[in-house]
Motif scaffolding. Structure first.
Motif, PDB file in Angstrom:
ATOM      1  N   CYS A 114      12.688  35.668  25.095  1.00  0.00           N
ATOM      2  CA  CYS A 114      13.920  34.761  25.215  1.00  0.00           C
ATOM      3  C   CYS A 114      13.998  33.869  24.152  1.00  0.00           C
ATOM      4  N   THR A 115      14.900  34.262  23.126  1.00  0.00           N
ATOM      5  CA  THR A 115      15.285  33.898  22.109  1.00  0.00           C
ATOM      6  C   THR A 115      16.004  32.254  22.143  1.00  0.00           C
ATOM      7  N   ASN A 116      16.246  31.576  21.284  1.00  0.00           N
ATOM      8  CA  ASN A 116      16.977  30.449  21.579  1.00  0.00           C
ATOM      9  C   ASN A 116      18.389  30.854  22.038  1.00  0.00           C
ATOM     10  N   GLU A 117      18.733  31.796  21.310  1.00  0.00           N
ATOM     11  CA  GLU A 117      20.207  32.349  21.589  1.00  0.00           C
ATOM     12  C   GLU A 117      20.304  32.584  23.000  1.00  0.00           C
ATOM     13  N   ILE A 118      19.407  33.441  23.704  1.00  0.00           N
ATOM     14  CA  ILE A 118      19.257  33.809  24.917  1.00  0.00           C
ATOM     15  C   ILE A 118      19.233  32.458  25.858  1.00  0.00           C
ATOM     16  N   LEU A 119      18.644  31.732  25.271  1.00  0.00           N
ATOM     17  CA  LEU A 119      18.058  30.334  26.370  1.00  0.00           C
ATOM     18  C   LEU A 119      19.307  29.586  26.333  1.00  0.00           C
ATOM     19  N   ALA A 120      20.044  29.462  25.170  1.00  0.00           N
ATOM     20  CA  ALA A 120      21.340  28.856  25.228  1.00  0.00           C
ATOM     21  C   ALA A 120      22.257  29.338  26.165  1.00  0.00           C
ATOM     22  N   GLY A 121      22.399  30.790  26.166  1.00  0.00           N
ATOM     23  CA  GLY A 121      23.237  31.423  27.187  1.00  0.00           C
ATOM     24  C   GLY A 121      22.630  30.981  28.628  1.00  0.00           C
ATOM     25  N   LEU A 122      21.388  30.882  28.872  1.00  0.00           N
ATOM     26  CA  LEU A 122      20.899  30.751  30.251  1.00  0.00           C
ATOM     27  C   LEU A 122      21.464  29.091  30.526  1.00  0.00           C
ATOM     28  N   GLY A 123      21.431  28.445  29.944  1.00  0.00           N
ATOM     29  CA  GLY A 123      21.653  26.935  30.205  1.00  0.00           C
ATOM     30  C   GLY A 123      23.269  26.988  30.307  1.00  0.00           C
ATOM     31  N   GLU A 124      24.067  27.491  29.742  1.00  0.00           N
ATOM     32  CA  GLU A 124      25.286  27.478  29.875  1.00  0.00           C
ATOM     33  C   GLU A 124      25.645  28.124  31.551  1.00  0.00           C
ATOM     34  N   MET A 125      25.002  29.225  31.803  1.00  0.00           N
ATOM     35  CA  MET A 125      25.290  29.950  32.880  1.00  0.00           C
ATOM     36  C   MET A 125      24.714  29.131  34.174  1.00  0.00           C
ATOM     37  N   TYR A 126      23.596  28.241  34.056  1.00  0.00           N
ATOM     38  CA  TYR A 126      23.187  27.494  35.199  1.00  0.00           C
ATOM     39  C   TYR A 126      24.324  26.570  35.700  1.00  0.00           C
ATOM     40  N   ILE A 127      25.292  26.177  34.791  1.00  0.00           N
ATOM     41  CA  ILE A 127      26.363  25.367  35.444  1.00  0.00           C
ATOM     42  C   ILE A 127      27.682  25.892  35.626  1.00  0.00           C
ATOM     43  N   ALA A 128      27.671  27.268  35.026  1.00  0.00           N
ATOM     44  CA  ALA A 128      28.984  28.137  34.954  1.00  0.00           C
ATOM     45  C   ALA A 128      29.247  29.186  36.032  1.00  0.00           C
ATOM     46  N   ASP A 129      27.959  29.570  36.518  1.00  0.00           N
ATOM     47  CA  ASP A 129      28.025  30.331  37.798  1.00  0.00           C
ATOM     48  C   ASP A 129      27.299  29.541  38.943  1.00  0.00           C
ATOM     49  N   GLU A 130      28.074  29.512  39.768  1.00  0.00           N
ATOM     50  CA  GLU A 130      27.828  28.806  41.014  1.00  0.00           C
ATOM     51  C   GLU A 130      26.456  29.146  41.777  1.00  0.00           C
ATOM     52  N   ARG A 131      26.188  30.299  41.848  1.00  0.00           N
ATOM     53  CA  ARG A 131      25.049  31.142  42.228  1.00  0.00           C
ATOM     54  C   ARG A 131      23.717  30.224  41.688  1.00  0.00           C
ATOM     55  N   PHE A 132      23.515  30.304  40.259  1.00  0.00           N
ATOM     56  CA  PHE A 132      22.512  29.672  39.492  1.00  0.00           C
ATOM     57  C   PHE A 132      22.580  28.167  40.074  1.00  0.00           C
ATOM     58  N   THR A 133      23.708  27.665  39.870  1.00  0.00           N
ATOM     59  CA  THR A 133      23.769  26.117  40.129  1.00  0.00           C
ATOM     60  C   THR A 133      23.014  25.594  41.663  1.00  0.00           C
ATOM     61  N   LYS A 134      23.859  26.516  42.431  1.00  0.00           N
ATOM     62  CA  LYS A 134      23.220  26.173  43.918  1.00  0.00           C
ATOM     63  C   LYS A 134      21.690  26.515  44.104  1.00  0.00           C
ATOM     64  N   ASN A 135      21.362  27.441  43.365  1.00  0.00           N
ATOM     65  CA  ASN A 135      20.040  27.722  43.481  1.00  0.00           C
ATOM     66  C   ASN A 135      19.200  26.785  42.822  1.00  0.00           C
ATOM     67  N   ILE A 136      19.394  26.321  41.702  1.00  0.00           N
ATOM     68  CA  ILE A 136      18.420  25.408  41.101  1.00  0.00           C
ATOM     69  C   ILE A 136      18.594  24.182  41.582  1.00  0.00           C
ATOM     70  N   ASN A 137      19.870  23.544  42.209  1.00  0.00           N
ATOM     71  CA  ASN A 137      19.979  22.290  42.795  1.00  0.00           C
ATOM     72  C   ASN A 137      19.375  22.143  44.152  1.00  0.00           C
ATOM     73  N   GLN A 138      18.710  23.335  44.551  1.00  0.00           N
ATOM     74  CA  GLN A 138      17.832  23.158  45.858  1.00  0.00           C
ATOM     75  C   GLN A 138      16.944  22.255  45.397  1.00  0.00           C
ATOM     76  N   HIS A 139      16.223  22.331  44.179  1.00  0.00           N
ATOM     77  CA  HIS A 139      14.999  21.536  43.879  1.00  0.00           C
ATOM     78  C   HIS A 139      15.477  20.247  43.743  1.00  0.00           C
ATOM     79  N   ALA A 140      16.769  19.510  43.269  1.00  0.00           N
ATOM     80  CA  ALA A 140      16.958  18.471  43.211  1.00  0.00           C
ATOM     81  C   ALA A 140      18.523  18.188  42.813  1.00  0.00           C
ATOM     82  N   ASP A 141      19.367  17.576  43.349  1.00  0.00           N
ATOM     83  CA  ASP A 141      20.584  17.277  43.227  1.00  0.00           C
ATOM     84  C   ASP A 141      20.967  16.942  41.703  1.00  0.00           C
ATOM     85  N   GLY A 142      21.816  17.855  41.100  1.00  0.00           N
ATOM     86  CA  GLY A 142      22.148  17.604  39.600  1.00  0.00           C
ATOM     87  C   GLY A 142      21.159  18.166  38.693  1.00  0.00           C
TER      88      GLY A 142
END
Length: 247
Positions: free
Chosen positions: A202-230
């Motif tokens: 996981c390079t910094n470039e890939i990590l940056a892309g993942l970070g963007e995906m966490y809020i751009a893809d509702e599936r990722f957002t919903k799954n991560i937010n199960q642990h805490a809102d926001g």
């Protein structure tokens, strides 16, 4: 309410022997094993069993089900929607077969075989199973991840899942801090290290892309937010700062 393996077998129609086998291969562990060696299953176990049975009904092999369910980004609601779509296709096919049998019993001689066609269902199932590959299949990271995942045992998957959940919990526990704080930035480094250790470099470039995906893809957002809102937004902000600082 915890249930014994015999109670689960009676409730679900799954044999005790099959439940034991699911435990042995790491697909479905009981929530507790008593001193008397009785396996106990809670509601979370039954929910996982239901997902297993949905996937089995749709033709997935056991070896393919476990990585899907153990994926830290598994989206239950998305999975249920896909289950529904495929089950509707199966229902329509069965209705067509029933109509064909009824017409044949009435003496109709039409030689129709289209009702036996499984291609639409099979194509949909493959599309569902290969969704991740369609998005990432051409990347070296995906290929490396698949190679590593195929070699993990049930115990290794359980350890990886536990490690992942601990980092999510740590991020959630630090949401009162600024994303740029040393404590949170160390968690980002730990997250990057986990991905590299268990899945792909996981390079910094890939990590940056993942970070963007966490809020751009509702599936990722919903799954991560199960642990805490926001939490998805918080992790995304922290990752963005981490990667920008590393430039």
């Amino acid at each position: 309410m915890n249930r014994t393996v015999h109670q689960v077998a009676k409730l679900t129609g799954i044999s005790v022997r099959t439940l034991h086998y699911y435990d042995e291969i790491g697909l479905l562990h009981p929530c507790e094993v008593t001193e008397a060696k009785y396996r106990l299953y809670d509601d979370a176990c039954l929910e996982r069993l239901q997902q297993i049975l949905f996937f089995r009904e749709l033709g997935f092999a056991l070896k393919d089900i476990q990585p899907i369910l153990d994926d830290p980004f598994f989206d239950k609601n998305k999975a249920l929607k896909n289950h529904k779509d495929l089950l509707i296709l199966k229902r329509n096919r069965l209705n067509s077969l029933i109509a064909l049998v009824e017409n044949t019993l009435k003496g109709e001689k039409t030689m129709s075989f289209q009702e036996f066609d499984m291609s639409e269902i099979e194509n949909s199932r493959k599309k569902y199973a290969k969704e991740a590959e369609a998005r990432w299949g051409n990347t070296d990271a995906y290929k490396e991840s698949q190679k590593k995942a195929d070699g993990y045992s049930a115990m290794e998957w359980a350890a990886i899942t536990e490690e992942t959940q601990k980092i999510y919990a740590a991020f959630a526990a630090n949401m009162h801090r600024e994303p740029s704080s040393p404590e949170v930035q160390q968690l980002v480094a730990d997250w990057q290290g986990l991905i590299t250790k268990h899945f792909y470099h996981c390079t910094n470039e890939i990590l940056a892309g993942l970070g963007e995906m966490y809020i751009a893809d509702e599936r990722f957002t919903k799954n991560i937010n199960q642990h805490a809102d926001g939490l998805a937004q918080f992790m995304s902000d922290a990752i963005r700062i981490y990667c920008k600082t590393a430039e």
